[in-house]
Motif scaffolding. Structure first.
Motif, short mmCIF file in Angstrom:
data_model
loop_
_atom_site.label_atom_id
_atom_site.label_comp_id
_atom_site.label_asym_id
_atom_site.label_seq_id
_atom_site.Cartn_x
_atom_site.Cartn_y
_atom_site.Cartn_z
N LYS A 184 89.69 24.67 32.75
CA LYS A 184 89.13 24.86 31.41
C LYS A 184 87.61 24.72 31.40
O LYS A 184 86.93 25.24 30.51
N LYS A 185 87.08 24.02 32.40
CA LYS A 185 85.62 23.84 32.49
C LYS A 185 84.96 24.97 33.29
O LYS A 185 83.76 24.93 33.55
N GLY A 186 85.75 25.96 33.70
CA GLY A 186 85.18 27.14 34.32
C GLY A 186 85.05 27.11 35.84
O GLY A 186 84.33 27.94 36.41
N LEU A 187 85.74 26.18 36.49
CA LEU A 187 85.69 26.14 37.95
C LEU A 187 86.82 26.98 38.54
O LEU A 187 87.86 27.19 37.90
N PHE A 188 86.61 27.44 39.76
CA PHE A 188 87.71 28.07 40.50
C PHE A 188 88.44 26.96 41.24
O PHE A 188 87.84 26.26 42.06
N VAL A 189 89.72 26.80 40.94
CA VAL A 189 90.47 25.65 41.43
C VAL A 189 91.50 26.05 42.47
O VAL A 189 92.37 26.90 42.21
N TYR A 190 91.40 25.44 43.63
CA TYR A 190 92.44 25.57 44.65
C TYR A 190 93.43 24.43 44.46
O TYR A 190 93.08 23.26 44.64
N LEU A 191 94.64 24.80 44.07
CA LEU A 191 95.70 23.84 43.80
C LEU A 191 96.43 23.54 45.11
O LEU A 191 97.26 24.31 45.56
N GLY A 192 96.07 22.44 45.73
CA GLY A 192 96.65 22.10 47.03
C GLY A 192 98.07 21.58 46.91
O GLY A 192 98.36 20.73 46.06
N SER A 193 98.95 22.10 47.76
CA SER A 193 100.35 21.68 47.74
C SER A 193 100.91 21.77 49.15
O SER A 193 100.62 22.72 49.88
N ARG A 194 101.72 20.79 49.54
CA ARG A 194 102.36 20.86 50.87
C ARG A 194 103.33 22.03 50.94
O ARG A 194 103.52 22.62 52.01
N ASP A 195 103.98 22.34 49.82
CA ASP A 195 104.95 23.43 49.73
C ASP A 195 104.31 24.57 48.95
O ASP A 195 104.12 24.48 47.74
N LEU A 196 103.98 25.66 49.64
CA LEU A 196 103.27 26.76 49.00
C LEU A 196 104.11 27.41 47.91
O LEU A 196 103.58 27.82 46.86
N GLU A 197 105.41 27.50 48.12
CA GLU A 197 106.27 28.11 47.11
C GLU A 197 106.21 27.32 45.80
O GLU A 197 106.07 27.90 44.71
N LYS A 198 106.28 25.99 45.90
CA LYS A 198 106.19 25.16 44.70
C LYS A 198 104.80 25.29 44.07
O LYS A 198 104.66 25.33 42.85
N GLY A 199 103.79 25.33 44.92
CA GLY A 199 102.43 25.48 44.42
C GLY A 199 102.24 26.78 43.65
O GLY A 199 101.61 26.81 42.59
N ASN A 200 102.79 27.87 44.19
CA ASN A 200 102.70 29.16 43.52
C ASN A 200 103.43 29.16 42.19
O ASN A 200 102.96 29.76 41.21
N GLU A 201 104.57 28.50 42.14
CA GLU A 201 105.33 28.42 40.89
C GLU A 201 104.51 27.71 39.81
O GLU A 201 104.46 28.15 38.66
#
Length: 245
Positions: A23-40
């Protein structure tokens, strides 16, 4: 547009931090051990109006996973502005100092301490390319040796042979690296989001994830005059919000 990597960001405080930084305008990399869950999770966020979020696979206990994530961010951004080391585990309970196994303590340290070091050292190259690099190590009030020695502290009776000790070690590492980088634009601090109601503690904490994430964001998106090498806590009720080590 500034970029940020948040480890362990597919739920709880990490996820809320993703929302607030998006919301503050940053590009955020959402780190997750499980990429499938992260994508969801990332897809659901986009459906709800959040922008510039990308799930990225990163297991902080796996060097190959860390380096793979670094290559992706380097190829897409060329640098990294902010690293939020949020991934952490509690370990099994109870955690008595007299009988918690070495194997259990090592497991917690692998994520909470050595994992942070692995990620931080891997991404320093990209962070040094930023004009205002920030590293926030997410810690806990249970890491404060001073408070643990005070019988009047409200959490004095909570001692953890694995979790608290791993976070105390993380605090010590934060001090060491912040000092090493003190003559550079880096700002690096240990940030305790406070005793927050999450799956981590069976929703027993009095604070909300919104408050916890807001506190992390406040002490991460800082200017050039901000302090470095400090320990801030959402449970400290004074204007400095600074916790004793």
């Amino acid at each position: 547009m500034k970029s940020v990597l948040i480890t362990g960001a597919n739920r709880s405080i990490g996820l809320e931090t993703v929302k607030q930084l998006s919301k503050k305008g940053l590009f955020v990399y959402l780190g997750s051990r499980d990429l499938e869950k992260g994508n969801e999770v990332a897809d659901e966020l986009k459906k709800n109006g959040y922008e510039n979020i990308k799930a990225i696979e990163i297991d902080v206990t796996n060097s190959n996973s860390i380096l793979a994530a670094k290559k992706i961010i380097e190829s897409e951004q060329g640098k990294l502005d902010i690293l939020i080391n949020n991934a952490g585990i509690l370990g099994t309970n109870p955690q008595l100092a007299s009988d918690t196994s070495i194997e259990e303590i090592q497991k917690v340290f692998d994520t909470n301490f050595f994992g942070v070091i692995n990620v931080t050292q891997a991404f320093l190259e990209l962070l040094k390319k930023s004009e205002s690099p920030r590293i926030s190590n997410i810690t806990s009030g249970l890491a404060s040796l001073t408070l643990h020695s005070d019988p009047d502290w409200k959490y004095y009776g909570i001692k953890t042979a694995s979790y608290g000790t791993s976070k105390a070690a993380l605090n010590a590492y934060t001090i060491a690296l912040a000092h090493e980088l003190k003559d550079s634009p880096f700002k690096m601090n240990a940030i305790d989001p406070g005793y927050t109601a999450t799956d981590f503690n069976h929703h027993s904490g009095p604070l909300t994830v919104e408050s916890a994430a807001s506190f992390i964001v406040k002490h991460t998106l800082t200017d050039e005059n901000a302090p470095t090498g400090k320990f801030f806590s959402n449970d400290i009720e004074d204007e400095t919000e600074e916790s004793p080590w």
